[in-house]
Write an enzyme that holds these catalytic residues in place. Structure first.
Site, PDB file in Angstrom:
ATOM      1  N   ALA A 105      25.784  34.281  29.150  1.00 28.59           N
ATOM      2  CA  ALA A 105      26.117  33.258  30.140  1.00 28.59           C
ATOM      3  C   ALA A 105      26.232  33.982  31.484  1.00 28.59           C
ATOM      4  CB  ALA A 105      27.411  32.557  29.756  1.00 28.59           C
ATOM      5  N   SER A 224      38.539  40.054  35.425  1.00 23.30           N
ATOM      6  CA  SER A 224      38.887  39.023  36.403  1.00 23.30           C
ATOM      7  C   SER A 224      38.038  39.169  37.657  1.00 23.30           C
ATOM      8  CB  SER A 224      40.366  39.123  36.792  1.00 23.30           C
ATOM      9  OG  SER A 224      40.675  38.159  37.780  1.00 23.30           O
ATOM     10  N   GLY A 225      37.653  38.035  38.196  1.00 27.59           N
ATOM     11  CA  GLY A 225      36.873  38.029  39.425  1.00 27.59           C
ATOM     12  C   GLY A 225      35.803  36.968  39.428  1.00 27.59           C
ATOM     13  N   LYS A 278      45.880  40.750  31.331  1.00 27.85           N
ATOM     14  CA  LYS A 278      44.984  39.723  31.877  1.00 27.85           C
ATOM     15  C   LYS A 278      45.595  38.335  31.711  1.00 27.85           C
ATOM     16  CE  LYS A 278      41.138  37.913  33.494  1.00 27.85           C
ATOM     17  NZ  LYS A 278      41.155  36.504  33.142  1.00 27.85           N
ATOM     18  N   HIS A 281      48.146  37.984  34.373  1.00 29.51           N
ATOM     19  CA  HIS A 281      47.391  37.810  35.628  1.00 29.51           C
ATOM     20  C   HIS A 281      47.017  36.348  35.807  1.00 29.51           C
ATOM     21  CE1 HIS A 281      43.438  37.161  37.488  1.00 29.51           C
ATOM     22  NE2 HIS A 281      43.675  38.180  38.289  1.00 29.51           N
ATOM     23  N   ASN A 282      46.502  35.726  34.754  1.00 29.66           N
ATOM     24  CA  ASN A 282      46.092  34.328  34.854  1.00 29.66           C
ATOM     25  C   ASN A 282      47.294  33.398  35.030  1.00 29.66           C
ATOM     26  OD1 ASN A 282      43.593  35.463  34.329  1.00 29.66           O
ATOM     27  ND2 ASN A 282      42.964  33.835  32.945  1.00 29.66           N
ATOM     28  N   GLU A 285      48.188  33.564  38.505  1.00 31.68           N
ATOM     29  CA  GLU A 285      47.150  32.789  39.202  1.00 31.68           C
ATOM     30  C   GLU A 285      47.489  31.300  39.186  1.00 31.68           C
ATOM     31  OE1 GLU A 285      42.719  31.622  37.839  1.00 31.68           O
ATOM     32  OE2 GLU A 285      43.079  33.775  37.994  1.00 31.68           O
TER      33      GLU A 285
END
Length: 587
Positions: A105, A224-225, A278, A281-282, A285
């Site tokens: 993807a 992430s990014g 991670k 991190h989210n 976010e």
């Protein structure tokens, strides 16, 4: 015992059988394929050029390495390796690749091209062949990058140098298990699989255990990014065996986002740690995005700001302590004109229902499991749940009343107050996330470096922000910092801003503007700064109806009170408190 000439050998013959191998000069990446079952003596013929039918000198073939395991310690000039199992999908000449990536993807394609652009030869594969072809075409179009495509698992794995490094970027859950089963069948001891998806960390721990039986290493790595980060440099959060990280480190260091103090990647810790970092991190976010949305709503509803004015405000804030990726894109979003209808702005046509993929929910679940308060993140998650109830909200708006008038405000003062409130609330959100990582790291003995977490979030990722430098500095200065709120620098900033923050929340309440994350952050600050809370009454109630006992401020030990004549002796208090999960009994 003679030295082989540095020419390309493509064939070896003996009576009744043919064997193929290749050998090249040391400057080439090609390797020699040895045929250990060929009986001596042998005649070795040089591969003829199209216009050359001459033969090389007759030379004896040197003995093969003792085993495939010897390949790891054999000098490069005689190192053995398997040839690719098939010709690449694009028809190019096969060459063993440095790393493989399965799952094409857009994120997978972009990260494969990122690795190739940094000089690593990449083999790619996917469940569907057209995406393999598309990725190969992109590699050609974007600079003839060293990337080969393969359409079956055996040839894909066979195209990799040993020990093999295979990264997966597929949908989390069962697709990861299915892909591991598909590929690991062709892998062997010492190989490495890296899952780069947003995965629930216990799943990574389970997969590592399952692959350990095959002596295949496994890493779970947060990436992430978004699409842009995957192509140009994301923040990478790997967790797994240190030997696995060492194997991937050269690739990760080059392909991650680069900031002033290094690549935005680090060894997060054992298996599960990378996924956990991670996940948090989210969660941060989620909180960050909700805080920005609330300030947008307050400025628009109570301050009467237009989209153009709001864009200018956020753009200006992005040159201050609020500098961040999310503030930057907010300014860009607010002025994007709607080309579909031909009038107005896109943001005003977007349906007010926020989607999600589960990492915010995992963060809140983990916060509850670890007994770590994360009210800003939880409020942001609840806001998404409520936004999804669009039809209910539309009906409720005709039934339930709110304030009918918006109080008049000084617009200049409002802008300063909202800016201060947003920054202070962001500090609280990051403080909660760091506390959650610390809680898990302590419980699982991961030894996660919180300063490094802040550093690797400075570039590439969605929550990258200027003040992460200061968060890193706080944990470098005091690795045992109890909470980011009590770092002297951040404490001073909170003390200077809290009155503005309170004015903003009060205004929002007066206007009937929901501000769950702003108010949750303020409540977190007020609760944390209080030396005494009304929890004494709550605990007394628990003792009254459940005999849960309590601790006293003036004596050590556990106590129970016969609050009325109907209360009786409840026996061993310690035994009754065995199921307590609050942490109270540990203090």
């Amino acid at each position: 015992g003679r030295t082989l000439p540095r020419v390309l050998f493509v064939g070896v013959s003996s009576p009744g059988r043919t064997f193929h191998f290749q050998d090249t000069c040391s400057q080439s990446r090609a390797t020699r394929i040895w045929a250990s079952c060929v009986p001596p003596p042998l005649v070795v013929r040089r591969a003829p050029r199209q216009q050359d039918s001459g033969l090389a000198a007759h030379l004896p073939l040197p003995p093969p390495p003792r085993s495939l395991q010897d390949q790891r310690t054999t000098p490069r000039s005689t190192m053995a390796a398997e040839a690719p199992a098939s010709t690449p999908a694009d028809g190019a000449a096969a060459e063993l690749c440095d790393v493989g990536l399965y799952g094409l993807a857009i994120m997978g394609q972009n990260f494969a091209l990122n690795m190739a652009e940094h000089g690593f030869s990449v083999a790619v594969s996917n469940r569907s062949g057209p995406k393999v072809d598309a990725t190969v075409e992109r590699a050609k179009a974007e600079g003839d990058l060293p990337l080969q495509g393969f359409k079956d698992p055996a040839s894909f794995i066979g195209a990799l140098k040993k020990p093999r490094r295979v990264m997966l970027l597929v949908m989390a859950g069962k697709p990861v298990d299915d892909t591991i089963a598909l590929l690991s069948e062709h892998m062997e001891e010492g190989d490495l699989i890296i899952d780069g998806g947003n995965e629930w960390y216990p799943n990574s721990q389970r997969r590592a255990t399952e692959l350990e039986a095959k002596k295949i290493m496994f890493m779970g790595m947060g990436v992430s990014g978004g699409e842009e980060g995957a192509r140009n440099g994301p923040s990478l959060m790997p967790g797994g065996p240190k030997a696995a990280y060492d194997l991937m480190e050269p690739i990760l260091q080059k392909c991650a986002a680069q900031v002033s103090d290094g690549a935005c990647t680090t060894y997060c810790g054992p298996i599960g740690a990378g996924n956990y970092v991670k996940m948090v991190h989210n969660g941060i976010e989620y909180g960050d995005m909700q805080l920005i949305a609330e300030t947008y709503d307050i400025l628009k509803t109570a301050g009467g700001c237009t989209n153009q004015e709001l864009a200018a405000i956020f753009s200006d804030w992005n040159r201050t302590e609020l500098e961040s990726y999310l503030i930057d894109i907010t300014a860009q979003i607010l002025t994007k004109e709607d080309e579909v209808s031909g009038n107005g702005f896109v943001v005003d046509k977007v349906l007010d229902k926020t989607g999600m993929k589960g990492t915010g929910r995992w963060t809140c679940q983990e916060a509850a499991e670890r007994s770590v308060p994360c009210p800003t993140i939880t409020a942001a998650l609840d806001a998404r749940y409520l936004s999804a109830r669009k039809d209910e909200r539309v009906k409720a708006s005709t039934i339930l009343d709110g304030p009918s008038e918006v109080p008049s405000v000084d617009k200049g003062q409002l802008l300063e107050d909202v800016k201060s409130a947003l920054y202070a609330a962001k500090i609280c959100s990051y403080a909660q996330g760091m506390e959650l990582i610390k809680g898990a790291s302590t419980e699982f003995d991961w030894n996660v470096n919180l300063g490094e977490c802040a550093r690797i979030w400075k570039g590439g990722c969605i929550i990258r922000a200027g003040f992460l430098d200061r968060i890193k500095a706080a944990y470098v200065k005091n690795p045992d910092l109890a909470n980011l709120l009590v770092d002297p620098d951040f404490a001073a900033e909170l003390n200077a801003r809290h009155l503005s923050w309170r004015r903003v929340v009060t205004l929002a309440f007066a206007c009937g503007i929901p501000c769950p994350a702003l108010s949750a952050s303020l409540n977190y600050l007020d609760t944390y700064r209080r030396a005494r809370l009304p929890a004494n009454l709550t605990q007394a109630q628990r003792d009254f109806f459940g005999g849960h006992s309590y601790k006293r401020t003036d004596q050590e030990g556990d106590f129970h009170t016969a609050w009325t004549d109907s209360h009786k002796d409840i026996g061993d208090l310690a035994e009754r408190n065995l199921a307590d999960v609050s942490g109270l009994q540990k203090s």
